[in-house]
Design an enzyme around this catalytic site. Structure first.
Site, short mmCIF file in Angstrom:
data_model
loop_
_atom_site.label_atom_id
_atom_site.label_comp_id
_atom_site.label_asym_id
_atom_site.label_seq_id
_atom_site.Cartn_x
_atom_site.Cartn_y
_atom_site.Cartn_z
N GLU A 117 -26.22 -61.08 -16.14
CA GLU A 117 -24.88 -61.09 -15.54
C GLU A 117 -24.73 -62.34 -14.68
O GLU A 117 -25.67 -62.77 -14.01
CB GLU A 117 -24.66 -59.85 -14.67
CG GLU A 117 -24.77 -58.53 -15.39
CD GLU A 117 -23.49 -58.13 -16.10
OE1 GLU A 117 -22.49 -58.86 -15.99
OE2 GLU A 117 -23.50 -57.07 -16.76
N GLN A 119 -23.45 -49.34 -15.98
CA GLN A 119 -24.42 -50.39 -16.26
C GLN A 119 -25.72 -49.78 -16.78
O GLN A 119 -26.20 -48.78 -16.24
CB GLN A 119 -24.70 -51.22 -15.00
CG GLN A 119 -23.51 -52.00 -14.48
CD GLN A 119 -23.16 -53.20 -15.35
OE1 GLN A 119 -23.88 -53.53 -16.30
NE2 GLN A 119 -22.06 -53.87 -15.03
N CYS A 142 -21.21 -60.72 -18.47
CA CYS A 142 -22.52 -60.61 -19.11
C CYS A 142 -22.68 -61.63 -20.23
O CYS A 142 -23.76 -61.75 -20.81
CB CYS A 142 -22.76 -59.20 -19.64
SG CYS A 142 -21.57 -58.67 -20.89
N ASP A 193 -7.41 -49.57 -15.05
CA ASP A 193 -8.09 -49.59 -16.34
C ASP A 193 -7.16 -48.99 -17.39
O ASP A 193 -6.45 -48.01 -17.11
CB ASP A 193 -9.39 -48.79 -16.29
CG ASP A 193 -10.37 -49.20 -17.38
OD1 ASP A 193 -11.39 -49.83 -17.05
OD2 ASP A 193 -10.10 -48.91 -18.56
#
Length: 526
Positions: A516, A341, A469, A391
């Protein structure tokens, strides 16, 4: 039915818990009632369902199984029919940008709310999130989602935005391009006003941007001086013969700094690339650039718009392989392409919000979908029985594993692969776990419809935390599909839907229109 040998083995080793789900905290319109957590139970030194996960990673798999009819239905379903999201129409620049107007115009583009007091910025963003949820309520009603509207007509309560602890110089990463500036110099490093197809587009240095760190600005200025002295041209188009393309600057709260120089190698031989690397090293370690005090300097020679580290490896020119950021008391290694982030202080607020809204306990197993470098998994690990990250970027999973080892966290494991492929197998391992909570934090493009379909089919998942976001974009389609009770051609979808129960905005981007949105979705089984 035949007994799954993996389940049998896990049960015999005591890895799978068969506990009765306890009472869950209830959400009211005024506040989120938190479930009280008892003393943390002992966490096994082995990762959660370790042997079963090893099978998913392809380790020591001796009995490959044929795809069942259930798996077939998960992997082969009708095409997505979600609405197309149309981008706002671009209006070309009509007036040339001058030296007098460039910085004000850049501030309007990058930090459009910077002239307003911060509390008013939060009010504006609260109104934006209200509109998002109001639209979501209408969309969910159209697909017959079992929602209960609040007194304000929203599908769930909306909390006031949680502010960023830092509002000035908060960005820990900036990516800048190289184009012609207002003075016509083709080697101007900055942010673009306009589009490349716009003849009036210019690159404007970030000299006065209030969300950018001074150390980043100094590196940008030094790099611009370097390329202006270079014999190589800037690469404005891939076929123009230039090489200088982009500069990425990263830094940590402790002051460590990394710079990544992106070039187009054109027809340069390997010796030519090494010569450029040597010139950069001399400049930033012995020359004018040494004042930047870089801890890490990389180069990537990429012939495409964007390259992974497998397609074009990052070449270490000088310094350390990675820098280290501290967040929520944990250390995270930052590689050139690591996702983190961009507002570290705001990220801590975000992850505490996720922990609060998820109401996890020592019997919870957390699924971290789109885990990146494992921040959510590792921050939540001390509060749950175990975490499993998924992922599709192998490099990110490798970084996540390294971060777990660096922080002595043994109840987290990470699996490379697409969630829609991994989840069906993982669900079979987790069906007997007493409490499974999923967290998704995708890019602005949201989750692929296949992932949403697979999450709904994964009956072990009781709650879903969606971090977005850009909730008004493609994520909105994800929200609708999570709650819809209609399948293709308005046929009933027999899988239990997820409906929004609580929403909390968290501001990670002061002075911009972005923030967010954290939404708690509960599965409706009745």
């Amino acid at each position: 039915q035949p007994i799954n040998p993996t389940i049998t083995m896990l049960r015999s080793r005591g890895i799978i818990l068969t506990l009765t789900r306890g009472l869950r905290g209830q959400v009211s319109s005024n506040r989120l009632k938190r479930a009280s957590l008892g003393p943390r139970e002992h966490i096994s030194t082995e990762p959660v369902v370790e042997e079963g996960l090893a099978r998913l990673r392809g380790e020591n798999v001796t009995q490959p199984k044929r795809e069942t009819s259930e798996e077939h239905s998960l992997n082969h379903h009708p095409k997505d029919d979600s609405r197309k999201i149309r981008a706002a129409r671009y209006v070309p620049l009509s007036i040339p940008i001058t030296a007098e107007t460039q910085h004000d115009l850049l501030a309007q583009h990058v930090t459009p709310l910077c002239q307003k007091p911060y509390h008013k910025q939060l009010n504006i963003k609260q109104q934006q999130m209200f509109k998002v949820l109001h639209t979501l309520g209408k969309r969910l009603a159209q697909v017959q989602a079992p929602i209960e509207r609040t007194t304000k007509g929203l599908p769930c309560p909306l909390e006031s935005p949680r502010p960023s602890p830092d509002v000035i110089s908060y960005r820990n990463k900036d990516e800048l391009g190289i184009r012609s500036g207002v003075d016509g110099n083709p080697k101007t490093v900055g942010f673009f006003i306009g589009r490349p197809t716009d003849p009036l587009m210019v690159s404007v240095p970030p000299t006065y941007l209030i969300n950018m760190r001074d150390s980043h600005k100094h590196i940008v200025k030094s790099f611009q001086n370097f390329i202006r002295e270079s014999d190589h041209r800037a690469c404005h188009h891939f076929d123009d013969g230039g090489i200088w393309r982009n500069l990425v600057v990263r830094s940590t709260q402790s002051g460590e700094k990394m710079a990544i120089v992106l070039i187009h190698p054109q027809q340069l031989p390997e010796d030519g690339i090494h010569e450029i690397m040597d010139e950069l090293k001399r400049f930033f370690t012995e020359g004018e650039g040494s004042s930047c005090q870089l801890d890490s300097l990389y180069l990537q020679a990429c012939k495409q718009t964007k390259c992974t580290r497998e397609q074009a490896p990052y070449r270490l020119i000088a310094g350390k392989k990675h820098i280290t950021e501290t967040c929520c008391g944990l250390d995270f290694r930052i590689s050139p392409d690591s996702f983190f982030q961009i507002n570290t202080g705001g990220a801590e607020v975000l992850y505490r919000t996720v922990q609060e809204i998820a109401e996890v306990s020592p019997i919870t197993t957390l699924l971290d979908i789109c885990c990146g470098t494992g921040t959510v998994s590792l921050v939540m690990a001390p509060h749950v029985r175990g975490t499993i990250g998924i992922d599709e970027v192998t490099a990110a999973v490798q970084d996540a594993g390294e971060n777990a080892r660096a922080n002595n966290i043994s109840n987290s494991t990470f699996i490379p692969g697409k969630a829609e492929k991994v989840l069906p197998q993982l669900s079979r391992l987790l069906r007997e776990c007493s409490d499974v909570v999923a967290v998704v934090n995708p890019a602005r493009s949201g989750l692929h419809p296949d992932v949403i379909h697979t999450i709904r089919q994964s009956t072990a998942i009781s709650k879903l935390i969606y971090i977005s976001c850009k909730p008004e974009g493609y994520a909105m389609e994800n929200f609708v599909k999570l709650g819809s009770t209609l399948g293709p051609k308005n046929m009933k979808d027999k899988s239990a839907p997820f409906v929004p129960r609580y929403a909390i905005p968290v501001d990670l981007f002061p002075h911009t229109n972005h923030m967010e949105l954290v939404i708690l979705f509960d599965r409706v089984t009745n």
